[in-house]
Design an enzyme around this catalytic site. Structure first.
Site, PDB file in Angstrom:
ATOM      1  N   GLU A  17       4.296  -5.242   7.356  1.00 35.68           N
ATOM      2  CA  GLU A  17       3.437  -4.222   7.958  1.00 35.68           C
ATOM      3  C   GLU A  17       3.776  -3.944   9.412  1.00 35.68           C
ATOM      4  O   GLU A  17       3.712  -2.805   9.880  1.00 35.68           O
ATOM      5  CB  GLU A  17       1.960  -4.637   7.847  1.00 35.68           C
ATOM      6  CG  GLU A  17       1.350  -4.455   6.461  1.00 35.68           C
ATOM      7  CD  GLU A  17       1.572  -5.629   5.532  1.00 35.68           C
ATOM      8  OE1 GLU A  17       2.445  -6.471   5.820  1.00 35.68           O
ATOM      9  OE2 GLU A  17       0.864  -5.715   4.514  1.00 35.68           O
ATOM     10  N   GLU A  39      -0.136  -9.557  -0.748  1.00 44.45           N
ATOM     11  CA  GLU A  39      -1.539  -9.945  -0.513  1.00 44.45           C
ATOM     12  C   GLU A  39      -2.297 -10.056  -1.842  1.00 44.45           C
ATOM     13  O   GLU A  39      -3.118 -10.958  -2.021  1.00 44.45           O
ATOM     14  CB  GLU A  39      -2.211  -8.926   0.413  1.00 44.45           C
ATOM     15  CG  GLU A  39      -1.650  -9.035   1.829  1.00 44.45           C
ATOM     16  CD  GLU A  39      -2.198  -7.973   2.762  1.00 44.45           C
ATOM     17  OE1 GLU A  39      -2.064  -6.765   2.424  1.00 44.45           O
ATOM     18  OE2 GLU A  39      -2.766  -8.327   3.803  1.00 44.45           O
ATOM     19  N   ALA A  86       0.858  -1.182   0.000  1.00 41.20           N
ATOM     20  CA  ALA A  86       0.000   0.000   0.000  1.00 41.20           C
ATOM     21  C   ALA A  86       0.896   1.235   0.000  1.00 41.20           C
ATOM     22  O   ALA A  86       2.072   1.158   0.363  1.00 41.20           O
ATOM     23  CB  ALA A  86      -0.873  -0.011   1.240  1.00 41.20           C
ATOM     24  N   GLY A  98       0.622  -5.218   0.873  1.00 38.57           N
ATOM     25  CA  GLY A  98      -0.508  -5.349  -0.044  1.00 38.57           C
ATOM     26  C   GLY A  98      -0.106  -5.978  -1.374  1.00 38.57           C
ATOM     27  O   GLY A  98      -0.930  -6.613  -2.041  1.00 38.57           O
TER      28      GLY A  98
HETATM   29  C1  3H9 Z   1       0.592  -2.370   3.288  1.00 36.91           C
HETATM   30  O1  3H9 Z   1       0.850  -2.861   2.228  1.00 36.91           O
HETATM   31  C2  3H9 Z   1      -0.761  -2.509   3.959  1.00 36.91           C
HETATM   32  C3  3H9 Z   1      -1.560  -3.641   3.401  1.00 36.91           C
HETATM   33  O2  3H9 Z   1      -1.392  -4.786   4.188  1.00 36.91           O
HETATM   34  C4  3H9 Z   1      -3.042  -3.446   3.398  1.00 36.91           C
HETATM   35  C5  3H9 Z   1      -3.699  -2.170   3.218  1.00 36.91           C
HETATM   36  C6  3H9 Z   1      -5.217  -2.210   3.254  1.00 36.91           C
HETATM   37  N1  3H9 Z   1       4.561   3.569  -0.073  1.00 36.91           N
HETATM   38  O3  3H9 Z   1      13.268   2.385   0.183  1.00 36.91           O
HETATM   39  P1  3H9 Z   1      13.635   3.025  -1.096  1.00 36.91           P
HETATM   40  C7  3H9 Z   1       9.196   5.064  -1.691  1.00 36.91           C
HETATM   41  S1  3H9 Z   1       1.719  -1.410   4.121  1.00 36.91           S
HETATM   42  C8  3H9 Z   1       4.999   4.790  -0.418  1.00 36.91           C
HETATM   43  O4  3H9 Z   1      14.601   4.151  -1.059  1.00 36.91           O
HETATM   44  P2  3H9 Z   1      14.853   0.560  -1.928  1.00 36.91           P
HETATM   45  C9  3H9 Z   1      10.269   5.523  -0.722  1.00 36.91           C
HETATM   46  O5  3H9 Z   1       9.768   6.421   0.215  1.00 36.91           O
HETATM   47  C10 3H9 Z   1       3.121  -1.351   3.073  1.00 36.91           C
HETATM   48  N2  3H9 Z   1       6.266   5.040  -0.800  1.00 36.91           N
HETATM   49  O6  3H9 Z   1      14.126   1.949  -2.171  1.00 36.91           O
HETATM   50  C11 3H9 Z   1      11.267   6.148  -1.669  1.00 36.91           C
HETATM   51  O7  3H9 Z   1      10.769   7.426  -2.016  1.00 36.91           O
HETATM   52  P3  3H9 Z   1      11.748   8.673  -2.257  1.00 36.91           P
HETATM   53  C12 3H9 Z   1       3.920  -2.587   3.137  1.00 36.91           C
HETATM   54  C13 3H9 Z   1       7.106   4.023  -0.828  1.00 36.91           C
HETATM   55  O8  3H9 Z   1      15.087   0.004  -3.267  1.00 36.91           O
HETATM   56  C14 3H9 Z   1      11.162   5.269  -2.913  1.00 36.91           C
HETATM   57  O9  3H9 Z   1       9.898   4.622  -2.819  1.00 36.91           O
HETATM   58  N3  3H9 Z   1       5.150  -2.407   2.372  1.00 36.91           N
HETATM   59  C15 3H9 Z   1       6.721   2.727  -0.469  1.00 36.91           C
HETATM   60  O10 3H9 Z   1      16.008   0.747  -0.994  1.00 36.91           O
HETATM   61  C16 3H9 Z   1      12.237   4.217  -3.000  1.00 36.91           C
HETATM   62  O11 3H9 Z   1      12.274   3.486  -1.773  1.00 36.91           O
HETATM   63  C17 3H9 Z   1       6.268  -1.941   2.932  1.00 36.91           C
HETATM   64  O12 3H9 Z   1       6.327  -1.670   4.131  1.00 36.91           O
HETATM   65  C18 3H9 Z   1       5.384   2.515  -0.077  1.00 36.91           C
HETATM   66  N4  3H9 Z   1       4.936   1.301   0.262  1.00 36.91           N
HETATM   67  O13 3H9 Z   1      13.821  -0.339  -1.139  1.00 36.91           O
HETATM   68  C19 3H9 Z   1       7.435  -1.781   2.017  1.00 36.91           C
HETATM   69  N5  3H9 Z   1       7.789   1.910  -0.588  1.00 36.91           N
HETATM   70  O14 3H9 Z   1      12.544   8.292  -3.464  1.00 36.91           O
HETATM   71  C20 3H9 Z   1       8.089  -0.440   2.206  1.00 36.91           C
HETATM   72  C21 3H9 Z   1       8.802   2.663  -1.014  1.00 36.91           C
HETATM   73  O15 3H9 Z   1      10.817   9.799  -2.440  1.00 36.91           O
HETATM   74  N6  3H9 Z   1       9.185  -0.199   1.277  1.00 36.91           N
HETATM   75  N7  3H9 Z   1       8.404   3.946  -1.170  1.00 36.91           N
HETATM   76  O16 3H9 Z   1      12.579   8.778  -1.008  1.00 36.91           O
HETATM   77  C22 3H9 Z   1      10.382  -0.774   1.428  1.00 36.91           C
HETATM   78  O17 3H9 Z   1      10.629  -1.552   2.329  1.00 36.91           O
HETATM   79  C23 3H9 Z   1      11.457  -0.368   0.462  1.00 36.91           C
HETATM   80  O18 3H9 Z   1      11.093   0.873  -0.096  1.00 36.91           O
HETATM   81  C24 3H9 Z   1      11.671  -1.366  -0.703  1.00 36.91           C
HETATM   82  C25 3H9 Z   1      12.643  -0.755  -1.753  1.00 36.91           C
HETATM   83  C26 3H9 Z   1      12.287  -2.639  -0.113  1.00 36.91           C
HETATM   84  C27 3H9 Z   1      10.395  -1.682  -1.409  1.00 36.91           C
END
Ligand code: 3H9
Length: 708
Positions: A130, A110, A69, A107
């Site tokens: 999450e 999911e 998400a 998500g």
């Molecule tokens: C969820 O899914 C809830 C669901 O169960 C149900 C809902 C009903 N959203 O980390 P990076 C941005 S909760 C918004 O530097 P990497 C990040 O801020 C979610 N933005 O890259 C950055 O922006 P900026 C569950 C996001 O390659 C840019 O993308 N998922 C999101 O080192 C690059 O990110 C997570 O918790 C996001 N979800 O790592 C995963 N993700 O360039 C969270 C990233 O402006 N994300 N951004 O600074 C991560 O763990 C890492 O970003 C990921 C990539 C491993 C994906």
């Protein structure tokens, strides 16, 4: 033949060889932002109603499947998708294959779990992280994952939030097939063609076979709750997640989904979730240095060297080896070098015994660390990190030597934790290539990596140092050059107040209890015992010699002089039994305290827990504001990142400045001003704190004035 039928900017639908391909295209990570879910639903409906489509593929454009998400949307009013995507998938008359590369997280996973089949490239990573942002999988993950891989494995994944590599996901049963080769889209279309006619459609929600495992382990949920009790103190998300997985085992699917939705709703705006979201974005923001040109060509660091084979140098060398970098470890003394390598081997062996490292990986890492005895042997390294004794003349001698031998273009970094980086750089003829790279203890474990910008450090050197930290798994954070830099400088007032409160009547065990209850894993006095009281003893002597108004800590000094150096001598602030690290309150320490305060004539009083907490942390907040005011840090949130990853500050409280912001700049300032009156100059309120108090400004959003 491709013939596009539906086109939205975020989701594309194309039909290719009778397969409907749904491509999510929402850079950078295909987060499920506004419009993405509706786009997916539209595409699924399109595929369902198109007679030319026999099956569908869901795939991500760019570098990832779907990272979850859109975290930026949490806590804000947002439009709900027409229906949950998972419901549409559950009712799909045609099979849908999730084709995963990069990340399928939250998500994203999911969505994949609600598809009928899942295939992935070997490098893909899957997870439900999450809990790390204070919520739980709210898109059916807590109900589908246990049905697919069993409640035990699902609990482990959901409660840890870890990223599972595709081959392991295949072994667990999340992935049906691993796809070799470079064309995932093509492979997914071929897979979809193969399964297009199979009926009934395999829906994870219909499976019950793996749930039976819970009956064979009746204590499963209680055991997991107990196992996280220490780490998850003060947090709700891990426990709510466990409750949902338990519901998957005990309730019908739809009832479990309802419970998941309800508990997700409870968590989304919890204080813990807000703080953890803040920490997530702060850790991304910290990488950015305003004013640095984006297109700088950075030198590639293929091999590095570390000068000094003591505990710190050894830990730094391990940090390189842990991330696959060859590193030379230099010490002029063969004896220190031999001991250093032995210590590294011992550390790795402990990990092997604990099961966190394989013996083969240990051997691989050890071969990457090459002990050398002469500067000439490191001359062709791309970067060198000096980690010798923390004394200016010693540092200068090393840098002058490095200047003589290192190849042109080599980066020269100092792991000093407090010394003037400009003075160190002045020992070379290439100060532009010099910067500070301050590791925390233990260097191979702690993530904070402070990059100190000297007056002459070039933008390339600065950016390369930041990049180097990230390459070895650290969180790089900018610091201006000043005594103690940013992290330690903000921590020093805390350490001082800790010592002074004990002089005034607080008990070390009370201070430790207050901070553990606040969320620290260990109290500050117990931490002092772990690191050794003699370390700060030397620093205090240095500071006292440099500054006649320096406030020494006579009780600590007395303990050191008595040989009570902490755990290593079996006694420090506490007493320790053989081979047991549990601190035991020691009457001998009481006697030392009584004798020192008697000699100094310090009146004794009782402290409330609240006063202890605030006195420790407000002193650091005030110093953090001063650092920002001086432009030595870029952002308050950078300081929070350093405290979270360098000092064990409880993550679910966001960080020092975030926490203080919850109290409010006005209240913090008022208290600091009162203590300024009572305790004198060291509590002088910073101008920035005063200004924020008067303007109602935000502490967490405060910016430093530095321009790089
Ligand atoms: C969820 O899914 C809830 C669901 O169960 C149900 C809902 C009903 N959203 O980390 P990076 C941005 S909760 C918004 O530097 P990497 C990040 O801020 C979610 N933005 O890259 C950055 O922006 P900026 C569950 C996001 O390659 C840019 O993308 N998922 C999101 O080192 C690059 O990110 C997570 O918790 C996001 N979800 O790592 C995963 N993700 O360039 C969270 C990233 O402006 N994300 N951004 O600074 C991560 O763990 C890492 O970003 C990921 C990539 C491993 C994906």
């Amino acid at each position: 033949m491709a013939n596009a039928t539906v086109e939205t900017p975020l989701v594309r639908f194309e039909v290719e060889d009778s397969i409907g391909v749904i491509t999510i295209d929402n850079p950078p990570v295909n987060a499920l932002g506004p419009g993405v879910r509706d786009g997916i639903i539209e595409a699924l409906e399109q595929g369902a109603s198109d007679a030319a489509v026999s099956a569908m593929v869901m795939i991500g454009a760019g570098r990832s499947f779907i990272a979850g998400a859109d975290i930026r949307q949490f806590g804000k009013p947002r439009p709900n998708p027409k229906r949950p995507v998972a419901d549409v998938l559950d009712h799909s008359p045609k099979p849908v294959v999730a084709a995963i590369h990069g990340y399928a997280l939250g998500g994203g996973l999911e969505h994949a779990l609600a598809c009928h089949y899942r295939i992935a490239v070997p490098s893909a990573k899957l997870g439900l992280p999450e809990v790390l942002i204070g919520i739980l999988p709210g898109g059916g993950g807590t109900q589908r994952l246990p049905r697919l891989i069993g409640p035990k494995a699902a609990l482990e994944m959901i409660v840890s939030g870890r990223h599972v590599p595709a081959p392991e996901a295949k072994a667990l049963g999340i992935i049906d097939e691993i796809v070799e080769g470079t064309d995932l889209r093509r492979a997914a279309i071929a897979f979809a063609q193969r399964i297009a006619d199979r009926r009934p459609l395999p829906r994870v929600r219909d499976r019950g076979d793996r749930l039976a495992e819970a009956a064979r382990e009746p204590d499963l949920f209680e055991t997991v709750r107990k196992s996280i009790a220490r780490k998850a103190r003060g947090q709700k998300a891990p426990y709510h997640s466990i409750a949902c997985v338990e519901a998957a085992v005990t309730m019908p699917f739809d009832t479990g989904i309802e419970m998941e939705r309800r508990l997700f709703g409870e968590l989304e705006n919890s204080e813990e979730a807000k703080a953890l979201r803040y920490a997530f974005f702060a850790e991304r923001e910290v990488a950015k240095i305003p004013g640095l040109p984006k297109d700088l060509a950075l030198p590639e660091i293929k091999n590095a060297a570390v000068v000094g084979a003591g505990t710190m140098g050894g830990g730094i060398a391990m940090s390189f080896a842990d991330y696959g970098f060859a590193v030379k470890l230099l010490d002029a003394s063969p004896e220190i070098l031999r001991k250093g390598i032995e210590r590294i081997r011992d550390n790795y062996q402990t990990s092997v015994k604990r099961g966190s490292l394989t013996a083969a990986d240990m051997d691989k890492r050890l071969t990457l660390i090459e002990p050398v005895e002469s500067y000439e042997a490191i001359a062709d390294c791309d970067a060198v990190i000096e980690a010798v004794f923390e004394e200016m003349p010693v540092k200068k001698e090393v840098f002058s030597r490095l200047d003589q031998v290192m190849k042109p273009g080599a980066l020269l970094f100092s792991n000093t934790s407090a010394l003037d980086i400009d003075e160190i750089a002045a020992a070379t003829t290439r100060p532009e290539a010099v910067a500070g790279t301050h590791f925390f203890v233990p260097a191979n474990v702690m993530k904070t990596f402070e990059v100190v910008n000297g007056a002459q450090t070039s933008p390339v050197t600065l950016a390369a140092a930041m990049q180097l930290g990230r390459a070895i798994g650290k969180i790089s954070a900018y610091a201006g050059n000043c005594d103690g830099f940013v992290a330690n400088r903000t921590r020093i007032p805390f350490n001082l107040e800790q010592g002074l409160m004990v002089e005034e009547g607080a008990r070390p065990e009370q201070v430790d209890r207050v901070m553990v209850e606040f969320g620290y894993p260990v109290g500050p006095f117990a931490v002092n015992d772990m690191s050794g009281l003699d370390i700060s003893y030397a620093t205090r002597k240095r500071r006292a010699a440099a500054d006649p108004s320096y406030r020494s800590l006579p009780i600590t000094d007395r303990l050191v002089e008595m040989g009570r150096l902490g755990q290593k001598t079996g006694a420090g602030w506490y007493r320790y039994r053989n081979n047991d690290r549990t601190p035991i309150v020691d009457p001998e320490v009481d006697a030392v305290i009584a004798s020192v305060v008697g000699e100094l004539g310090i009146p004794q009083r009782q402290f409330s827990d609240e006063e202890i907490l605030r006195r420790l942390l407000f002193s650091s907040v005030n110093e953090a504001c001063r650092i920002l005011e001086e432009g030595k840090a870029l952002r308050a949130s950078d300081i929070d990142v350093m405290w979270l990853n360098g000092f064990g500050f409880p993550r679910y409280r966001g960080g020092l400045m975030y926490w203080a912001d919850g109290i409010g700049a006005r209240e913090v300032y008022n208290q600091v001003a009162i203590w300024h009156q009572r305790y004198g100059a060291r509590w002088r309120p910073s101008a920035l704190l005063q200004q924020l108090a008067e303007s109602g400004g935000s502490l967490r959003e405060a910016k430093g004035l530095a321009s790089v």
